[in-house]
Each structure stands twice: as C-alpha cells, then as structure tokens.
Design an enzyme around this catalytic site. Sequence first.
Site, mmCIF file in Angstrom:
data_model
loop_
_atom_site.group_PDB
_atom_site.id
_atom_site.type_symbol
_atom_site.label_atom_id
_atom_site.label_comp_id
_atom_site.label_asym_id
_atom_site.label_seq_id
_atom_site.Cartn_x
_atom_site.Cartn_y
_atom_site.Cartn_z
ATOM 1 N N HIS A 65 7.976 35.965 24.371
ATOM 2 C CA HIS A 65 8.440 35.697 23.003
ATOM 3 C C HIS A 65 7.750 34.457 22.462
ATOM 4 C CE1 HIS A 65 11.403 32.450 23.982
ATOM 5 N NE2 HIS A 65 11.730 33.186 25.031
ATOM 6 N N GLU A 213 13.500 35.318 19.619
ATOM 7 C CA GLU A 213 14.270 35.595 20.837
ATOM 8 C C GLU A 213 15.376 34.576 21.038
ATOM 9 O OE1 GLU A 213 15.262 35.281 25.206
ATOM 10 O OE2 GLU A 213 14.493 33.776 23.815
ATOM 11 N N ASP A 236 9.518 36.437 30.806
ATOM 12 C CA ASP A 236 10.250 35.262 30.345
ATOM 13 C C ASP A 236 10.448 34.280 31.503
ATOM 14 O OD1 ASP A 236 11.746 33.548 28.667
ATOM 15 O OD2 ASP A 236 12.757 35.235 27.713
ATOM 16 N N HIS A 324 14.477 24.024 27.643
ATOM 17 C CA HIS A 324 15.011 23.607 26.351
ATOM 18 C C HIS A 324 15.015 22.086 26.217
ATOM 19 C CE1 HIS A 324 17.082 27.599 25.053
ATOM 20 N NE2 HIS A 324 15.957 27.814 25.720
#
Length: 359
Positions: A65, A213, A236, A324
């Site tokens: 993604h 995504e 992923d 993240h």
Amino acid sequence: MDKVTEQMKKLTELDGISGDEREVGRELENLLAPHADEVVRDRLGSVFGKKAGKVSGPKILLAGHLDEVGFMVTQITEGGYLRFTPVGGWWSHNLLSQRVAVRTEQGKLLGLIGSKAPHLLTNEERAKVILLKELFVDIGASSRAEAEEMGVRVGDPVSPVSEFTTLRNGELWMGKALDNRAGCLLAAEVLRRLSEEGISHPNEVYAGGTVQEEVGLRGAATAARMIEPDIAFALDVCTSYDTPGMESYAGSCGIGKGPVLSVLDSTMIAHRGLLKLVTDTAKELSIPLQFETSMAGGTDAGRFHINGAGCPSLALGFAVRYLHSHNSVMAKQDFEQAADLMVAVIRKLDRTAVEAILR
C-alpha cells in the site's frame, strides 16, 4: 548502496499520507512500467503493473500500500501555529519535536511538532500521556495571516520527515514509511524478476500498490473490483517483538528471521489452501518463515478475500520495529527472501493449482 536499497530510500523519503499518495504512486509506476505489459490504475490512485505469462491463466494480485500514516491540518491559530488530526494510528509521545512537511498548493513547508516546554509541566502533566490535541506544528509563521500567505489551508496533508539510512553495514534498513513502501517495492521487485530474468509463469500478474490502507483498506476494495483477482497477496509489515519491553507479548516475530505470514488478524483468517502452498514452497527453498496472529490490526487482504464470490488471500511481509513513527527498522534479508518466495509461488499458480486451493 545497492540498487534495491537505493529504491527503498527513494520510496520512503517521498511524502504520501492516506489520500495524498500521488507522488509515491508516480514513483512506483516508474518502477513497474519497464517490466509490465501495461500499467493500470483505479479511480482512487492505486497503481499496478500487469504482466501476462499466460493470458488465459488465473489473475494473481500482489499489492503493497502506497500510503503512510501522517496528519492533516485542522486549524490555523491566531499565532500562526497549525493544529492537526492524525491520519492513521499514532502514539503521541512518538511525535514530540519531530520534523514534518506540510504540503500546500504553493509547495512544501518544513515544520516542527511542538508542545509545552518540560520546565512548565506540572507533576500531573508529566505523569500522563500527552493528547494529540495538545500538540501543534510550528512552521515559523507569526500569525494566521502569515501562515495563509505561506499557502497553508485547512485540509493540507502533513507527512513525517526522516532521512533513510542503513544499519549494520547495510543489513538493516531504517527510515519512515517502511510501512508500507517495503511492500510496494516487493511487488515491483517480483515483477522485475519475472521480466528481466525471463521467468515463466502460467498466470496474469498484477503487481503494485493500493491507496488509503491506513484508514480502512479503502483502496484494496476498489482495486480488487477493478482487477477481479483469483488469488491475492497483501504485501505488508507486522510488529517486531524483539525489542526490550515486548517480552510479555505473545508474538515472537523478529527482524532477520524470515518473511512473516499473517494467520489471523482483525480483518481476515488466512486461506488454508493458499497458506499450505506458500509454506510448502518456503520449505522447498529452505526459506525460514514466521507466523503472526494479532487482532490489533489488519491488511488489504481483509478486503481482497471478500471481493466478488471470494478470493483466496494471504498477507505476507516482514517484521518491522517501531511501526507508525518517524523511524522504523527492518532487515533487507527478509525482503530478499520474500521476493524469492513470491516468485516461486507465482510459478506454481496455474489454473489447476488455483482450483486445487479452492477445494
């Protein structure tokens, strides 16, 4: 740097939060086009290179993604500071004093995420988690009018700023947006190998990246409707559990220990027939595999597998540390082994093999 590491550096350093993936999509298209019969896009911006080994063969979808987690401007204060909302999942303590890029119609502006100075915090404030609403972006503007003159508008995307580099003599990659530019590059690398190395495959391969995504697998839904795959792989990343403080968690995946197969997540249960084919192939190639079960997230396979009358799907990728955040870490070896594995699996997926998986 070797070529694939240079490609990873370029992809990760591009800005592309959910809903603003155009820059990344164009670069991925540049990687796909030389090895594809044609490049196709859906109307949201997902991009794929199509390569037909056998025109009447099954359609195999390989998708990373394009988007990364980031922010969006929600307010310009009277003092010229920018309030923002997260786009994707963030922990606020990862953000203090980090650099960001605000993409305006006039160009990019460098900014810094600010908060109260530690000297001014009360004991109660020091002990609590900082709320995202308490943070702001400082672009150097002295007023709202000046910020607007600089081109800032509510709705402008804000991306992390982090220079890609390597660790341990190039064995480890470190930078932003490895989630999931690594999956996008894996799709492009598989297509390159099929093309440049003249590897035969009894199917039509669609390799590329989806959009949005991180905010609900949205591009996966539109891409699957466009391609109508018979088999789909979401390429992923997953959490690496090999850092201090993770000992109490059930997961065991770590960087440098081989590609990861997601058996269960919040969006999908892995298709048993496809899972067996991949694990058997990995065993034949002596590629170590890791297995992940987590209900804390999901992948594009969560949309792929419920497309149409159903599409056997699997999530395959890599363990990554510090997801993240402005800087994540993964092993180049895991990437290379995943590419070897996907090429071998694609070579097996003729019509007979796909029908066997469905039985």
